[in-house]
Design a protein around this motif. Structure first.
Motif, short mmCIF file in Angstrom:
data_model
loop_
_atom_site.label_atom_id
_atom_site.label_comp_id
_atom_site.label_asym_id
_atom_site.label_seq_id
_atom_site.Cartn_x
_atom_site.Cartn_y
_atom_site.Cartn_z
N GLN A 217 17.63 35.85 42.30
CA GLN A 217 18.49 34.93 41.55
C GLN A 217 19.78 34.61 42.30
OE1 GLN A 217 19.65 36.61 37.76
NE2 GLN A 217 21.33 35.15 37.47
N CYS A 218 20.35 35.61 42.95
CA CYS A 218 21.64 35.45 43.62
C CYS A 218 21.41 35.35 45.13
CB CYS A 218 22.55 36.62 43.29
SG CYS A 218 22.80 36.88 41.51
N ALA A 219 20.72 34.32 45.54
CA ALA A 219 20.26 34.19 46.92
C ALA A 219 21.34 33.74 47.89
CB ALA A 219 19.09 33.21 46.97
N ASP A 220 22.57 33.52 47.39
CA ASP A 220 23.66 33.10 48.27
C ASP A 220 24.64 34.23 48.58
OD1 ASP A 220 24.35 33.15 45.59
OD2 ASP A 220 25.64 31.38 45.66
N VAL A 221 24.32 35.45 48.19
CA VAL A 221 25.22 36.59 48.37
C VAL A 221 25.41 36.92 49.85
CG1 VAL A 221 25.32 39.12 48.10
CG2 VAL A 221 24.93 37.66 46.10
N THR A 222 26.66 37.21 50.21
CA THR A 222 26.98 37.69 51.56
C THR A 222 27.65 39.06 51.55
OG1 THR A 222 29.11 36.51 51.52
CG2 THR A 222 27.22 35.35 52.50
N VAL A 223 28.09 39.51 50.37
CA VAL A 223 28.75 40.81 50.25
C VAL A 223 28.24 41.52 49.00
CG1 VAL A 223 30.93 42.01 49.86
CG2 VAL A 223 30.85 40.07 51.43
N VAL A 224 27.84 42.78 49.17
CA VAL A 224 27.47 43.64 48.05
C VAL A 224 28.53 44.72 47.89
CG1 VAL A 224 25.82 45.37 47.22
CG2 VAL A 224 24.99 43.25 48.25
N VAL A 225 29.07 44.83 46.69
CA VAL A 225 30.01 45.91 46.38
C VAL A 225 29.31 46.87 45.42
CG1 VAL A 225 32.25 46.55 45.43
CG2 VAL A 225 32.01 44.41 46.70
N GLY B 75 34.36 42.17 60.42
CA GLY B 75 34.10 42.31 58.99
C GLY B 75 33.97 40.95 58.33
N ALA B 76 33.47 40.97 57.12
CA ALA B 76 33.29 39.74 56.37
C ALA B 76 34.62 39.29 55.78
CB ALA B 76 32.28 39.94 55.25
N PRO B 77 35.05 38.06 56.05
CA PRO B 77 36.27 37.56 55.40
C PRO B 77 36.01 37.36 53.91
CG PRO B 77 35.20 35.79 56.62
CD PRO B 77 34.45 37.06 56.94
N VAL B 78 37.03 37.61 53.10
CA VAL B 78 36.88 37.41 51.67
C VAL B 78 36.79 35.93 51.34
CG1 VAL B 78 37.89 37.86 49.40
CG2 VAL B 78 38.16 39.54 51.24
N ALA B 79 37.64 35.14 51.96
CA ALA B 79 37.64 33.70 51.70
C ALA B 79 36.29 33.10 52.05
CB ALA B 79 38.75 33.02 52.50
N GLY B 80 35.69 32.42 51.11
CA GLY B 80 34.41 31.76 51.32
C GLY B 80 33.20 32.65 51.09
N ALA B 81 33.42 33.93 50.87
CA ALA B 81 32.30 34.85 50.67
C ALA B 81 31.73 34.72 49.26
CB ALA B 81 32.75 36.28 50.91
N THR B 82 30.47 35.12 49.12
CA THR B 82 29.84 35.23 47.81
C THR B 82 29.49 36.70 47.58
OG1 THR B 82 28.94 32.99 47.86
CG2 THR B 82 27.89 34.55 46.36
N LEU B 83 30.09 37.29 46.56
CA LEU B 83 29.95 38.71 46.32
C LEU B 83 29.10 38.97 45.10
CD1 LEU B 83 33.03 38.16 47.46
CD2 LEU B 83 33.34 40.58 46.91
N ILE B 84 28.44 40.12 45.10
CA ILE B 84 27.89 40.70 43.88
C ILE B 84 28.50 42.09 43.74
CG2 ILE B 84 25.76 41.52 45.01
CD1 ILE B 84 24.42 41.01 42.20
N VAL B 85 29.07 42.35 42.58
CA VAL B 85 29.75 43.61 42.30
C VAL B 85 29.02 44.31 41.17
CG1 VAL B 85 31.94 44.71 41.72
CG2 VAL B 85 31.94 42.52 42.94
N THR B 86 28.59 45.53 41.39
CA THR B 86 27.90 46.28 40.33
C THR B 86 28.91 47.03 39.47
OG1 THR B 86 27.55 48.29 41.64
CG2 THR B 86 25.90 46.53 41.84
N GLY B 87 28.53 47.29 38.23
CA GLY B 87 29.43 48.00 37.33
C GLY B 87 30.74 47.26 37.16
N ALA B 88 30.65 45.96 36.86
CA ALA B 88 31.83 45.10 36.95
C ALA B 88 32.38 44.66 35.60
CB ALA B 88 31.50 43.86 37.79
N ASN B 89 32.02 45.34 34.53
CA ASN B 89 32.51 44.93 33.22
C ASN B 89 33.95 45.36 32.96
OD1 ASN B 89 31.87 43.41 30.97
ND2 ASN B 89 31.10 45.12 29.79
N GLY B 90 34.48 46.20 33.83
CA GLY B 90 35.85 46.67 33.70
C GLY B 90 36.22 47.51 34.90
N GLY B 91 37.41 48.10 34.86
CA GLY B 91 37.84 49.03 35.89
C GLY B 91 37.83 48.48 37.30
#
Length: 255
Positions: free
Chosen positions: A76-84, A5-21
């Motif tokens: 725009q976010c060309a460095d992403v390694t994780v999509v949530v 799996g992808a380690p969290v440390a050092g990862a670049t994430l994009i999270v959808t619906g991220a204004n709360g919750g």
């Protein structure tokens, strides 16, 4: 093929619906665990919550149902390694006896086609960055027909199957896929539900841990685990029980 799996440390994430919750919890928890960067998808940059603005994450304009906008964000976010894939819609309407017949279609657009749009746009980005992960935030409403959740339950089932098919296609490209099955959580979506609710942080921590282990699926909380157990013991009784909840005056949960 077995992938780590992808380690969290050092990862670049994009999270959808991220204004709360849950989405915001994923962002803050990932940064706390050493993520290099977190992009947070919001539908209106003028309405970024104070919590997101102060989190250290970077808000980006993103409506997951808009394929062109999703493609632009992937560029725009060309460095992403994780999509949530967290963005969700629960219209709180019936499916057959719907007061708004279009609600089920909108739920499918957000809860199924939204993640599909994101995965299609971002898998080349993740692959180009050496591999990574996709995390789909689903619901216990995806494990059995949940009548009181109208079009939401079928949409989450579709997203569940999407995760499995995406996994088969993407693992050879070095991309793992983890489906999270979530119970009742203390968010705006569950504001109408009384009783015990999990903290969004609990869900985020469980989800990131499952991702880092390359787990195919994860029941993120006590309610999800108990629901799975009741379904396994007596599937017909479990489904009938869910059907009866369609006619109660209010919904409540107990751990």
């Amino acid at each position: 093929m077995s992938l780590r799996g992808a380690p969290v440390a050092g990862a670049t994430l994009i999270v959808t619906g991220a204004n709360g919750g849950i989405g915001l919890a994923f962002a803050t928890e990932a940064l706390a665990q050493g993520a290099a960067k977190v992009y947070c998808g919001v539908r209106d940059l003028d309405k970024v919550s104070p919590e997101l603005a102060s989190s250290g994450a970077e808000p980006v304009l993103l409506d997951v149902t808009d394929e062109q906008q999703v493609a632009a964000v992937a560029e725009q976010c060309a460095d992403v390694t994780v999509v949530v894939n967290n963005a969700g819609l629960h219209a709180q309407d019936r499916l057959i006896e719907a007061s708004d017949p279009g609600a089920a279609r909108r739920e499918m657009e957000v809860n199924y086609f939204g993640p599909l749009n994101m995965i299609r746009a971002f898998y080349p980005v993740i692959e180009a960055n050496g591999g990574g992960s996709v995390v789909n935030v689903l619901s216990v409403a995806a494990i059995a027909p949940t009548a009181f959740m109208g079009g939401y339950s079928p949409a989450k089932v579709a997203a569940h199957y999407l995760g499995g098919i995406a996994r088969a296609e993407l693992e050879p490209r070095g991309i793992t896929v983890t489906n999270l099955f979530v119970g009742s959580v203390d968010t705006k979506m569950a504001a109408h539900v009384e009783g015990d609710k999990e903290s969004p942080v609990t869900i985020a921590r469980a989800g990131l841990k499952a991702m880092s282990r390359a787990e195919w699926s994860c029941d993120t909380d006590v309610m999800a685990e108990q629901s799975r157990a009741r379904l396994a013991r007596d599937p017909i009784r479990y489904e009938r029980g869910l059907g009866k909840l369609l006619f109660v005056d209010s919904l409540s949960t107990k751990k």
